[in-house]
Design a protein around this motif. Structure first.
Motif, PDB file in Angstrom:
ATOM      1  N   PRO A 315      72.373 -52.783   3.728  1.00  0.00           N
ATOM      2  CA  PRO A 315      72.825 -52.506   2.363  1.00  0.00           C
ATOM      3  C   PRO A 315      71.955 -51.463   1.690  1.00  0.00           C
ATOM      4  N   LEU A 316      72.615 -50.522   0.988  1.00  0.00           N
ATOM      5  CA  LEU A 316      71.919 -49.432   0.322  1.00  0.00           C
ATOM      6  C   LEU A 316      72.043 -49.487  -1.189  1.00  0.00           C
ATOM      7  N   LEU A 317      73.228 -49.820  -1.670  1.00  0.00           N
ATOM      8  CA  LEU A 317      73.497 -49.688  -3.097  1.00  0.00           C
ATOM      9  C   LEU A 317      74.739 -50.486  -3.454  1.00  0.00           C
ATOM     10  N   ALA A 318      74.768 -51.005  -4.688  1.00  0.00           N
ATOM     11  CA  ALA A 318      75.968 -51.650  -5.217  1.00  0.00           C
ATOM     12  C   ALA A 318      76.387 -50.933  -6.486  1.00  0.00           C
ATOM     13  N   VAL A 319      77.681 -50.733  -6.659  1.00  0.00           N
ATOM     14  CA  VAL A 319      78.221 -50.011  -7.812  1.00  0.00           C
ATOM     15  C   VAL A 319      79.230 -50.902  -8.511  1.00  0.00           C
ATOM     16  N   GLY A 320      79.001 -51.157  -9.814  1.00  0.00           N
ATOM     17  CA  GLY A 320      79.983 -51.861 -10.617  1.00  0.00           C
ATOM     18  C   GLY A 320      79.605 -53.279 -10.956  1.00  0.00           C
ATOM     19  N   SER A 321      80.365 -53.835 -11.901  1.00  0.00           N
ATOM     20  CA  SER A 321      80.226 -55.223 -12.353  1.00  0.00           C
ATOM     21  C   SER A 321      81.541 -55.610 -13.018  1.00  0.00           C
ATOM     22  N   LEU A 322      81.641 -56.854 -13.453  1.00  0.00           N
ATOM     23  CA  LEU A 322      82.877 -57.335 -14.055  1.00  0.00           C
ATOM     24  C   LEU A 322      83.085 -56.740 -15.442  1.00  0.00           C
ATOM     25  N   GLY A 323      84.261 -56.182 -15.680  1.00  0.00           N
ATOM     26  CA  GLY A 323      84.570 -55.643 -16.997  1.00  0.00           C
ATOM     27  C   GLY A 323      85.647 -54.594 -16.942  1.00  0.00           C
ATOM     28  N   GLY A 325      85.193 -51.476 -18.644  1.00  0.00           N
ATOM     29  CA  GLY A 325      84.626 -50.189 -19.000  1.00  0.00           C
ATOM     30  C   GLY A 325      84.481 -49.275 -17.805  1.00  0.00           C
ATOM     31  N   PRO A 326      84.056 -48.039 -18.035  1.00  0.00           N
ATOM     32  CA  PRO A 326      83.787 -47.124 -16.928  1.00  0.00           C
ATOM     33  C   PRO A 326      82.747 -47.705 -15.978  1.00  0.00           C
ATOM     34  N   GLY A 327      83.052 -47.672 -14.692  1.00  0.00           N
ATOM     35  CA  GLY A 327      82.121 -48.206 -13.706  1.00  0.00           C
ATOM     36  C   GLY A 327      82.134 -49.710 -13.599  1.00  0.00           C
ATOM     37  N   GLN A 328      83.021 -50.379 -14.334  1.00  0.00           N
ATOM     38  CA  GLN A 328      83.213 -51.819 -14.206  1.00  0.00           C
ATOM     39  C   GLN A 328      84.576 -52.066 -13.573  1.00  0.00           C
ATOM     40  N   PHE A 329      84.775 -53.283 -13.045  1.00  0.00           N
ATOM     41  CA  PHE A 329      86.020 -53.586 -12.340  1.00  0.00           C
ATOM     42  C   PHE A 329      86.523 -54.979 -12.693  1.00  0.00           C
ATOM     43  N   THR A 330      87.841 -55.123 -12.629  1.00  0.00           N
ATOM     44  CA  THR A 330      88.480 -56.430 -12.752  1.00  0.00           C
ATOM     45  C   THR A 330      89.502 -56.558 -11.633  1.00  0.00           C
ATOM     46  N   LEU A 331      89.197 -57.415 -10.675  1.00  0.00           N
ATOM     47  CA  LEU A 331      89.997 -57.587  -9.462  1.00  0.00           C
ATOM     48  C   LEU A 331      90.115 -56.266  -8.698  1.00  0.00           C
ATOM     49  N   ILE A 332      88.993 -55.662  -8.395  1.00  0.00           N
ATOM     50  CA  ILE A 332      88.986 -54.462  -7.571  1.00  0.00           C
ATOM     51  C   ILE A 332      89.577 -54.798  -6.207  1.00  0.00           C
ATOM     52  N   ALA A 333      90.367 -53.881  -5.661  1.00  0.00           N
ATOM     53  CA  ALA A 333      91.086 -54.190  -4.416  1.00  0.00           C
ATOM     54  C   ALA A 333      90.955 -53.083  -3.378  1.00  0.00           C
ATOM     55  N   GLY A 334      91.365 -51.864  -3.724  1.00  0.00           N
ATOM     56  CA  GLY A 334      91.428 -50.791  -2.738  1.00  0.00           C
ATOM     57  C   GLY A 334      90.389 -49.715  -2.975  1.00  0.00           C
ATOM     58  N   ILE A 335      90.111 -48.956  -1.916  1.00  0.00           N
ATOM     59  CA  ILE A 335      89.174 -47.841  -2.013  1.00  0.00           C
ATOM     60  C   ILE A 335      89.536 -46.801  -0.962  1.00  0.00           C
ATOM     61  N   CYS A 336      89.380 -45.532  -1.316  1.00  0.00           N
ATOM     62  CA  CYS A 336      89.506 -44.453  -0.339  1.00  0.00           C
ATOM     63  C   CYS A 336      88.561 -43.330  -0.731  1.00  0.00           C
TER      64      CYS A 336
END
Length: 375
Positions: A315-323, A325-336
């Motif tokens: 592990p190197l880094l974690a990005v985001g938290s619940l919310g 706002g910018p850089g926050q997520f609510t039920l994050i699902a996909g990434i590309c």
């Protein structure tokens, strides 16, 4: 082995940064969504925090289609407000429950919206929004995964109809396949060089591999693991897949709370991750992607963040938290991740795409690649 993302300070305080990102998110926690006007302006949001050298920068978001089309929401005049004239009702013009996301050579974003049963094409350069699906010829019941090949053909997995649909760049259906081989297809990924489509099948507990030239099943990878035993090379509800530049396959083995890695022939190489809340742990890993330097990005719907790993799983880094706002997520699902190392994420609560930029370090030392032929 040294990874480029660790050079220049990312490794300093990694554990503390990860724990700060992981601890706030709980599945039962509710967050009230603020009004759109209340969102603060963000000029520079980076990870990790200063004084460490930044490695990922927040670059923007898409919350409705007017932002793609370059149109501002029309406001009532002061005369209309005084006269009590109501705003005309407008059709829903936003994502509702997005999951899979992909980008083509023109910079068009493809977002699978399971609730609206279509794939939206967000063409920001042309300021246009199109759809794939929604017709008798291209009916989609539950689109989940999307991937785009070197010819800009779009592949879409339909979890309900257990099929894959292939569209040409203009939206014409070229083929539908997989009905006999797939049970509940989810995330998909392409090995463009070798003309292979990888499909995570959560119900069958395996990954199906199709030839993208003839749409035939080439082979499968894995199979169901014994309950409670995270066996190498076997799965408990694999949900998403990614392919690196060497053709290695990365699979989010969701209910085994890990990522498994296979070579281009389907041979098991390694696994990383386990259940927990420490750096490198997972609870509900979903979307997965690989950047140009081989770093592995893994979304966790429970933590509402994405973690960045070396290909070996450090592990190197974690990005985001619940919310919201910018850089926050609510039920994050996909990434590309596109060819310019722009990172795109989807959230199923609130229907949003967020955009980040991986910041390459020109003075960093290249990581020694794992040679799959030697495994």
């Amino acid at each position: 082995m040294k990874s480029r993302i660790r050079r220049g300070g990312v490794s300093v305080g990694v554990a503390a940064l990860l724990m700060l990102a992981l601890l706030p998110a709980h599945s039962g926690q509710k967050v009230k969504k603020p009004a759109a006007e209340a969102a603060p302006a963000v000029t520079e949001l980076v990870w990790p925090l200063p004084p460490a050298a930044p490695r990922i920068r927040w670059a923007g978001q898409i919350t409705d289609f007017n932002e793609v089309k370059g149109k501002a929401k029309k406001k009532r005049s002061w005369i209309d407000r005084i006269a009590g004239v109501k705003e005309a009702a407008e059709p829903e013009a936003r994502l509702q429950k997005p999951y899979g996301i992909a980008v083509d050579s023109r910079g068009r974003l493809y977002v699978a919206d399971g609730l609206q049963r279509v794939v939206f094409v967000l063409d920001r350069p042309a300021q246009r929004v199109e759809v794939r699906g929604g017709s008798a010829r291209a009916a989609l019941a539950l689109p989940i995964g999307v991937a785009v090949d070197a010819e800009d053909r779009l592949f879409v997995s339909d979890s309900f109809n257990h099929t894959i649909t292939c569209f040409d760049p203009e939206g014409k259906v070229l083929a539908q396949f997989g009905q006999e081989e797939l049970e509940r297809p989810g995330g998909i990924a392409l090995d463009r060089e070798r003309h292979r489509l990888y499909v995570a099948d959560a119900k069958a507990n395996r990954v199906a591999v199709f030839d993208t030239e003839n749409f035939k099943l080439e082979r499968t990878v894995g199979g169901p693991s014994t309950p409670g035993a995270a066996e190498p090379g076997r799965f408990a509800a694999p949900t998403n897949v990614a392919v690196d530049a060497r053709g290695n396959l990365y699979v989010t083995d969701t209910w085994n709370h890990r990522v498994q890695v296979f070579d281009r022939r389907g041979r098991f190489l390694r696994a990383f991750g386990s259940h927990g809340t420490r750096p490198g742990n997972f609870v509900r890993p979903k979307g997965i992607a690989v950047d140009s330097e081989g770093h592995v990005y893994v979304v966790d719907a429970e933590f509402n963040n994405f973690q960045v790993f070396t290909p070996e799983g450090q592990p190197l880094l974690a990005v985001g938290s619940l919310g919201f706002g910018p850089g926050q997520f609510t039920l994050i699902a996909g990434i590309c991740i596109d060819s310019q190392d722009r990172i795109y994420t989807t959230e199923q609560e609130g229907g949003r795409v967020q955009i980040f930029q991986y910041l390459r370090q020109p003075d960093s030392i290249a990581r020694k690649e794992v040679n799959p032929e030697s495994q």
